[in-house]
Design an enzyme around this catalytic site. Structure first.
Site, PDB file in Angstrom:
ATOM      1  N   GLU A  73       0.825  -1.199   0.000  1.00 36.61           N
ATOM      2  CA  GLU A  73       0.000   0.000   0.000  1.00 36.61           C
ATOM      3  C   GLU A  73       0.864   1.255   0.000  1.00 36.61           C
ATOM      4  OE1 GLU A  73      -4.009  -1.364   2.406  1.00 36.61           O
ATOM      5  OE2 GLU A  73      -2.494  -0.187   3.443  1.00 36.61           O
TER       6      GLU A  73
ATOM      7  N   ARG B  38     -12.521  -8.747  17.015  1.00 33.45           N
ATOM      8  CA  ARG B  38     -12.368  -9.120  18.417  1.00 33.45           C
ATOM      9  C   ARG B  38     -12.402  -7.854  19.266  1.00 33.45           C
ATOM     10  NH1 ARG B  38      -7.225  -7.180  19.068  1.00 33.45           N
ATOM     11  NH2 ARG B  38      -5.797  -7.412  17.314  1.00 33.45           N
TER      12      ARG B  38
END
Length: 688
Positions: free
Chosen positions: A200, A292
């Site tokens: 990226e 999570r």
């Protein structure tokens, strides 16, 4: 609601979940490795079952064994905490197949977000903005380098299955790409079993802002506002805060709605975090979703007055979300500092050892308290709080920790000691409380980052909210100042500790040969005490007086008297000025805590070291236990200072051993795959 849950984790998160379960009348079952037999989370749970040897892959990552224990114990659900199996699609599915509730998202959501590249493709479809990059399956090194060249440097390499800062490398120029790629892939395969990476564009001066989302099984989803996690080292968070400084309501709503859209796109259930990378101009891009609970969830709890673990349990039990979006509000400001066993001055090298002395600031050690966690009224926003030493109602200190004094930080797991969380009516007040709390945090037995965190919190850049992910590197000179000589007060405290310990050593009464008061028939006993730190020597000449002592340190002379001593805490007067401090002796090291600072002075006893000498020239030793993952030099090879010689993997991170000077490698003593002990000589090196 469940009657019993198994906690498939360790450390502070296991303690955290156990505390909420206890308050709700839910019994908890701990699992533990051989290394954690005496761990705190084992003590605070209702039941505890051993599951294997110390290495995580033989214990905490053994999903089948954990499920077996859950079924045998009568648990109805498994809380995975974070790390280990918390984002493991196979484990979530295995729990469901065994008739157990996985307290987390469905396996399909974990699958959708488990691959960074696949998740980005999904987010693009959902209309969530993305950073320019390559997220495909072609992993050929030449092809990936071509993509990086096309994107433009600097670029960021990221493990597709990664998280927690593992498997990430910033590449500044094309010629460095392949070496960085190889290192990234090694770390990725070691940490996640998958070496796939994505490339990226690396944004300059970006901020890391994440949104806490929560969804239930009825199809509702809310965002519980944002956290700023920009301050990082090695791509891992150091300080987190909520709300994000400078956040406008419009931008907060836009990011929150984007996060909810991301969660709904994968049919999410439970607690999750959508992470964005944000430019200084306010534009933001999807980075990843952590399926999570996050390490930094306490700052969200502190500003909302909510217990997110309770929300997790209720949602997993099929109940609807406790609140609607319009009912959620922000109160005050919260900061979290991660207390790590590491040495910031040595590249944040993890440290292992025993917590021989652990003094925490006044507060609540959350995982062992029975404090009711009801939702707070707006005037007292945090239900998870403890009062500071000043008892001020407006400032709260919270400590989430999985260790106690006497516990050992081992090389097998993450070196976090605790999370220190504070709340204030506004950011300035929270900063003041954090600075004070760090001043009261005292650790002896291993290296810690407490002093570094205090410098960081008090630095102009952080205190003025001039935030970006490069803040630590950008302010290196301020955060890592040159070592200065300690003051007379510090040396006097160390000397007073030594001298009073000798006087209180239990010498036989009325035995003149055992007397330690320095009495002389004629004249004054003069004694030299040799103290030093890593940069300076402090030869102090002590003169024994009828009351107290005289101290000569260089050109400075002073009279020192003891006012009182309670264990390690001392109050002395130096030339009439009161000096307070705590001195903890660890062998020949005197740890002096005073004025919010931690100084370590080595004491050289001339009798104990008579005749000793050591020559370590040519030795390069392992800084900690670990495994050799790459050998970069050959026997007989001439290298320049700073050249990488080999790479060790320890505590889930790679550490490069470099040449200390120009010279020649005389012999390599270990090969790839070999395990090495702390202090082991790795190679023989001849300085040119």
């Amino acid at each position: 609601m469940f009657t019993k849950i198994l906690i498939a984790n360790r450390g502070e998160i296991a303690c955290r979940v156990a505390a909420t379960a206890h308050r709700l009348g839910v019994k908890s079952v701990a699992v533990y490795s051989e290394a954690d037999a005496n761990a705190k989370h084992v003590a605070v749970c209702d039941e505890a079952v051993p599951i294997g040897p110390a290495p995580a892959k033989e214990s905490y990552l053994k999903g089948d064994k954990i499920i077996e224990v859950a079924l045998a114990s009568g648990a109805q659900a498994i809380h995975p905490g974070y790390g280990f199996l918390s984002e493991n699609e196979g484990f979530a599915k295995a729990c469901a197949d065994a008739g157990l509730v996985f307290i987390g998202p469905p396996a399909s959501a974990i699958h959708a977000m488990g691959s960074k590249s696949a998740a980005k493709a999904l987010m693009e479809t959902a209309g969530v903005p993305l950073v320019p990059g390559y997220h495909g399956d072609n992993q050929d090194a030449d092809f990936l380098q071509q993509q990086a060249d096309k994107i433009g440097y600097p670029v960021l390499l990221k493990a597709s299955a990664g998280g927690g800062g593992k498997g990430m490398r910033i590449v500044e120029k094309s010629e460095d790409f392949k070496a960085a790629l190889a290192s990234c892939k090694r770390e990725a395969i070691s940490s996640f079993g998958d070496d796939k990476v994505l490339v990226e564009k690396y944004l300059t001066r970006p901020r890391h802002i994440e949104i806490q989302v929560f969804a239930d099984t009825q199809g509702d989803c809310v965002y519980l506002f944002e956290r700023d996690c920009s301050v990082q080292r090695r791509h891992q968070k150091v300080l987190e805060e909520a709300p994000a400084p400078g956040m406008t309501e419009e931008r907060r709503r836009a990011m929150g709605e984007a996060a909810v859209a991301a969660a709904k796109a994968v049919g999410y259930v439970g607690a999750g975090t959508v992470e964005f990378i944000a430019n200084q101009d306010g534009s933001f891009y999807f980075m990843e979703m952590n399926t999570r609970l996050q390490v930094e969830h306490p700052v969200t709890e502190m500003i909302t007055g909510l217990d997110l673990v309770e929300w997790q349990l209720r949602v997993a039990a099929g109940q609807p979300l406790p609140m609607k979006q319009q009912e959620l509000t922000i109160h005050g400001h919260a900061l979290e500092a991660r207390i790590y066993a590491e040495n910031p001055e040595k590249g944040f090298l993890p440290s292992i050892g025993t917590l021989r002395h652990l003094h925490v600031p006044a507060g609540v050690e959350f995982c062992s308290t029975n404090l009711p966690l009801t939702r707070a009224a707006p005037s007292r926003p945090s239900p998870l709080k403890g009062e500071g030493e000043n008892g001020a109602a407006s400032g709260y200190v919270r400590i989430d920790s999985g260790v106690r004094e006497g516990d050992t930080i081992s090389p097998f797991y993450d070196p976090m000691i605790a999370k220190l969380i504070v709340w204030g009516n506004d950011r300035a007040e929270a900063l003041a409380h954090m600075s004070q709390a760090l001043s009261e945090y005292r650790i002896v037995g291993l290296s810690s980052n407490v002093t570094f965190l205090k410098r960081l919190v008090e630095s102009p850049a952080f205190s003025q909210a001039d935030l970006d992910t490069g803040l630590i590197e950008r302010n290196h000179d301020i955060l890592f100042p040159a070592a200065m000589p300690v003051t007379m007060d510090v040396v006097s405290l160390a000397a007073a500790s030594l001298l009073t310990s000798e006087q209180n050593s239990g010498a036989a009464a009325n035995d003149p040969w055992a007397d330690t008061t320095g009495w002389r028939m004629n004249g004054t006993l003069l004694r030299k005490l040799d103290f030093s730190d890593e940069s300076h020597a402090y030869p102090a000449v002590i003169g024994y007086r009828e009351t107290g002592w005289s101290v000569q340190l260089g050109e400075r002379a002073a009279v020192m008297t003891l006012i009182e001593r309670h264990g390690a805490q001392l109050v002395i007067k130096v030339d009439g000025a009161t000096v307070r401090g705590t001195v903890v002796r660890e062998g020949e090291a005197f740890h002096v805590f005073t004025g919010g600072m931690h100084h370590v002075l080595a004491y050289s006893d001339p009798l104990a070291h008579a005749g000793e000498a050591e020559a370590e020239g040519g030795r390069l030793t392992a800084p900690m236990p670990g495994k050799i993952v790459a050998v970069l030099a050959e026997k007989g090879k001439t290298v320049e200072k700073g050249a990488p010689l080999l790479i060790m993997e320890a505590m889930k991170m790679e550490h490069t051993i470099a040449a200390p000077a120009d010279g020649m490698v005389e012999e390599m003593l270990y090969a790839v795959g070999d395990q090495v002990a702390e202090g082991a000589q790795l190679l023989a090196f001849k300085v040119a």
